[in-house]
Motif scaffolding. Structure first.
Motif, PDB file in Angstrom:
ATOM      1  N   TYR A 254       4.203   8.563  -7.259  1.00 62.19           N
ATOM      2  CA  TYR A 254       4.061   9.119  -5.922  1.00 62.19           C
ATOM      3  C   TYR A 254       5.230  10.056  -5.638  1.00 62.19           C
ATOM      4  CZ  TYR A 254       0.432   5.640  -5.287  1.00 62.19           C
ATOM      5  OH  TYR A 254      -0.709   4.903  -5.420  1.00 62.19           O
TER       6      TYR A 254
ATOM      7  N   LYS B 231       0.890   4.721 -10.621  1.00 63.47           N
ATOM      8  CA  LYS B 231       0.955   6.180 -10.684  1.00 63.47           C
ATOM      9  C   LYS B 231       2.264   6.625 -10.033  1.00 63.47           C
ATOM     10  CE  LYS B 231      -1.132   8.707  -7.593  1.00 63.47           C
ATOM     11  NZ  LYS B 231      -2.133   9.402  -6.763  1.00 63.47           N
TER      12      LYS B 231
ATOM     13  N   THR C   6       0.849  -1.185   0.000  1.00 62.80           N
ATOM     14  CA  THR C   6       0.000   0.000   0.000  1.00 62.80           C
ATOM     15  C   THR C   6       0.885   1.235   0.000  1.00 62.80           C
ATOM     16  OG1 THR C   6      -0.140  -0.016   2.424  1.00 62.80           O
ATOM     17  CG2 THR C   6      -1.916  -1.106   1.211  1.00 62.80           C
TER      18      THR C   6
ATOM     19  N   GLN D  25      -2.029  -3.334  -3.631  1.00 66.01           N
ATOM     20  CA  GLN D  25      -1.729  -4.389  -4.589  1.00 66.01           C
ATOM     21  C   GLN D  25      -1.129  -5.551  -3.812  1.00 66.01           C
ATOM     22  OE1 GLN D  25      -0.007  -3.249  -8.520  1.00 66.01           O
ATOM     23  NE2 GLN D  25       0.341  -1.254  -7.564  1.00 66.01           N
TER      24      GLN D  25
ATOM     25  N   LYS E 213      -3.350   3.265   1.053  1.00 64.95           N
ATOM     26  CA  LYS E 213      -4.338   3.059  -0.002  1.00 64.95           C
ATOM     27  C   LYS E 213      -3.716   2.290  -1.158  1.00 64.95           C
ATOM     28  CE  LYS E 213      -6.450   7.539   1.126  1.00 64.95           C
ATOM     29  NZ  LYS E 213      -6.794   8.882   0.587  1.00 64.95           N
ATOM     30  N   SER E 214      -4.522   2.129  -2.203  1.00 65.74           N
ATOM     31  CA  SER E 214      -4.058   1.555  -3.485  1.00 65.74           C
ATOM     32  C   SER E 214      -3.386   0.206  -3.282  1.00 65.74           C
ATOM     33  CB  SER E 214      -3.095   2.533  -4.181  1.00 65.74           C
ATOM     34  OG  SER E 214      -3.683   3.800  -4.346  1.00 65.74           O
TER      35      SER E 214
END
Length: 674
Positions: A211, A209, A135, A142, A139-140
């Motif tokens: 970061y 994305k 994370t 995988q 979040k996000s």
């Protein structure tokens, strides 16, 4: 050389652990570790300032797990072979159980990470898979699927995947019992698994994305994981650019290649290569994962991928129905030039893709390397090679091949080897980690190598043998490299008259390299090696050897060593060796260990934090009244020392016998700026 069962002194681990407690990395009386601040960026586990100008310039930032935020257990530091910390970068890692995490604060923008980890083997070998949640800022999520299918080797050379196997060579002498088991009554009890090693693997992940610096990447072992523990060694983070496109090329998709990896694309690659040669175009391999289960023969062709993160050429290891002419019993993915006896290949240019193999055991006759054969007037740039036997193994004669900007990880054997008659060739700005034998080697077997260079490369944690090894050759240069954490039966830098190699000739330059946590324990001899060690086994070593501008940091035993094998100690010598402008920061034992007849000169060799007598001069162990068979010449400027005073004192010159066969190890402090 006499042998006993004594290994690396246990006080190394104890003292280092005590130091870690003092630094707040390990909580006394417990095992939970909490870093006080965001984990720093390191290079080979060191402050980058200590290795400035040395090693490869890479696109990623390295962060050590033991310096990150975690509720797991810090393991290490420990340099004892066959342990998880010994094979970790910096000799320490974090061990997680289900529900635990380690969290890294990104030091700069990143859209991709690489995790170096270890998980247990299956009880009967063969590996397992287990999840790891990723994370960013909570979040996000995988989930990575970790595997130990390419880890965990056991036993004696050439090793086995079976943790329950009996000794592969019961008629070999082993350190553990100080005996030959098959010739010993009563038979010694050998602990199983015997000599486990090669614990780690690594895996890349695109985050989806970009970061920013300061964002937090957390790696969590989910509750219910089938892995009893997961060790995290480090995190590499980076920005991966957009895929490279080439619209005017022989595109493998036009010939039926499958970018999903479901169908074998080897024939499509062959057709694309044939078309490219006919039309004088390059071959282009777009983003995707391509299944290739055999060698792709390359000659007079350029093959470009979209980038090593995007174009992945991956294959199964395939058992052959009968041995091939080269004695292989398997084949697998690899790009091979024609062998020299078949005319070799020329004008081959490979760039911008990954080669991921399926090699899980060491069979030395197998040609299951990422790159192989002979390639002259060729270039290899920007490849990523993983899970093959050897990343790049060249069988010459061949001339003028350049390897640049290439990453080789998780190999069963070598990272790169210039074997037999390789000339005017080089490896530069490349990165090697977790090889199963010499990470970088030149082996002048039967036909000499000449005018080759290894320059500005980084080598980390070879699990066996050496970081960089040169076996014979003429006019060889090893320069500006960074070599860290060799584990056993070798060290950081090595020159050896071994393995049927042609003699050293001309000038051998070992210049401006930095080694760290080298000078390992040699299992078979039961002694400590040097960070650089010169070994005369099959002939004299008398070429002009210039060891200049090197830094040897945090040496487990010695910084520099010159040695001959005991059966030939009165036959072969090492002479014409010159050490100059060298810094030695920390030795567990001596600055120089001489266990051979011969001589060397020393000029501007500065040493500090030396644990034993500066020169441990045993010569050829004949202890003659005239002194040692090895002589040292002081050319001036040799300063500093340690617990016994100046490291190169006048009374030690030229050949005073100062032999202590196995001096006690004094753990040096961490290296500091000079």
């Amino acid at each position: 050389m006499s042998r006993s069962t004594t290994g690396l002194p246990s006080r190394w681990s104890a003292a280092a652990t005590a130091a870690a407690v003092g630094l707040g990395l390990i909580v006394a009386g417990g095992t939970t570790a909490f870093a006080a601040s965001a984990s720093p960026v390191t290079r080979a586990g060191l402050d980058p300032a200590l290795v400035a100008g040395r090693g490869a310039t890479v696109g990623f930032a390295e962060q050590e797990a033991e310096k990150a935020q975690t509720n797991g257990v810090v393991i290490g530091p420990d340099r004892t072979a066959y342990t998880l910390p010994a094979e970790a970068s910096g000799r320490s890692a974090v061990k997680l159980t289900p529900g635990q995490y380690v969290e890294f604060t990104l030091p700069s923008a990143a859209n991709a990470i690489n995790v170096r980890y270890s998980i247990p083997d299956a009880p009967n070998g063969g590996g397992i898979t287990a999840p790891l949640d990723v994370t960013v800022n909570g979040k996000s999520k995988q989930t990575m699927t970790l595997t130990s299918q390419y880890s965990w080797l056991y036993n004696q050379y050439p090793f086995t995947n079976d943790p329950n196997a009996d000794l592969l060579h019961a008629d070999w002498w082993i350190t553990e019992c100080g005996c030959v088991p098959a010739a010993t009554t009563p038979a010694p009890q050998i602990t199983k698994p015997f000599r486990p090693f090669h614990f780690y693997d690594e895996q890349r992940l695109l985050l989806g994305k970009t970061y920013k610096a300061g964002d937090k990447v957390r790696l969590t072992v989910p509750a219910g994981s089938n892995a009893a523990w997961t060790a995290i060694d480090l995190l590499d983070s980076q920005v991966v650019g957009n895929p490279k496109l080439n619209l005017i090329a022989s595109n493998v998709l036009f010939f039926g290649a499958d970018p999903t990896g479901k169908r074998d694309s080897a024939d499509a690659f062959d057709m694309a290569i044939a078309f490219a040669k006919w039309t004088h175009l390059k071959v282009y391999v777009p983003p995707g994962t391509y299944q290739v289960n055999r060698h792709i023969i390359v000659d007079n062709v350029t093959i470009e991928g979209a980038g090593a993160w995007y174009t992945i050429i991956k294959g199964h290891e395939v058992a052959l129905s009968e041995p091939a002419p080269d004695n292989s019993v398997h084949t697998g993915v690899g790009f091979y030039g024609k062998y020299a006896k078949d005319g070799d290949s020329r004008n081959v240019h490979l760039s911008g893709f990954s080669i991921v193999g399926d090699v899980r055991e060491r069979i030395d006759t197998d040609q299951v390397n990422g790159i192989g054969g002979a390639m002259s007037d060729s270039t290899i740039d920007g490849l990523y090679i993983q899970h093959t036997k050897v990343g790049l193994w060249f069988d010459g004669p061949m001339n003028n091949t350049k390897i640049t900007n290439t990453t080789v990880v998780d190999q069963i054997a070598d990272g790169v080897n210039f074997h037999t008659g390789v000339t005017n060739s080089s490896v530069s700005n490349s990165f090697f980690r977790n090889t199963g034998d010499d990470a970088m080697a030149m082996w002048a077997e039967t036909t000499t190598n000449a005018n080759n260079t290894f320059d500005h490369n980084t080598v980390q944690t070879p699990t066996l043998a050496n970081g960089i090894a040169i076996y014979g050759g003429k006019d060889i240069t090893v320069s500006n490299n960074l070599v860290a954490d060799p584990i056993r039966e070798g060290s950081a830098l090595h020159l050896g008259t071994r393995f049927g190699a042609q003699p050293f000739a001309g000038t051998i330059n070992v210049t401006n390299n930095t080694t760290v946590r080298a000078g390992t324990y040699e299992l078979n001899w039961n002694i400590g090696l040097g960070a650089i060690w010169l070994f005369a086994l099959e002939r004299n070593m008398d070429a002009n050897i210039q060891v200049v501008g090197d830094n040897f940091l945090d040496n487990t035993y010695n910084a520099m060593m010159l040695v001959v094998d005991w059966p030939v100690k009165d036959q072969y010598t090492i002479t014409n060796v010159h050490f100059k402008d060298i810094k030695v920061d920390g030795t567990g034992t001596s600055v120089v260990s001489a266990r051979v007849g011969g001589s060397a000169t020393f000029e501007n060799v500065d040493a500090r934090n030396v644990g034993a007598v500066g020169v441990n001069n045993c010569g050829a162990f004949n202890f003659k009244p005239t002194g040692s068979e090895f002589s040292l010449t002081d050319l001036g400027g040799n300063d500093g020392g340690g617990t016994t005073g100046p490291w190169l004192a006048p009374w030690e010159l030229p050949n005073t016998i100062t032999c202590d066969d196995r001096p006690p190890v004094v753990v040096p402090p961490a290296p500091q700026p000079w």
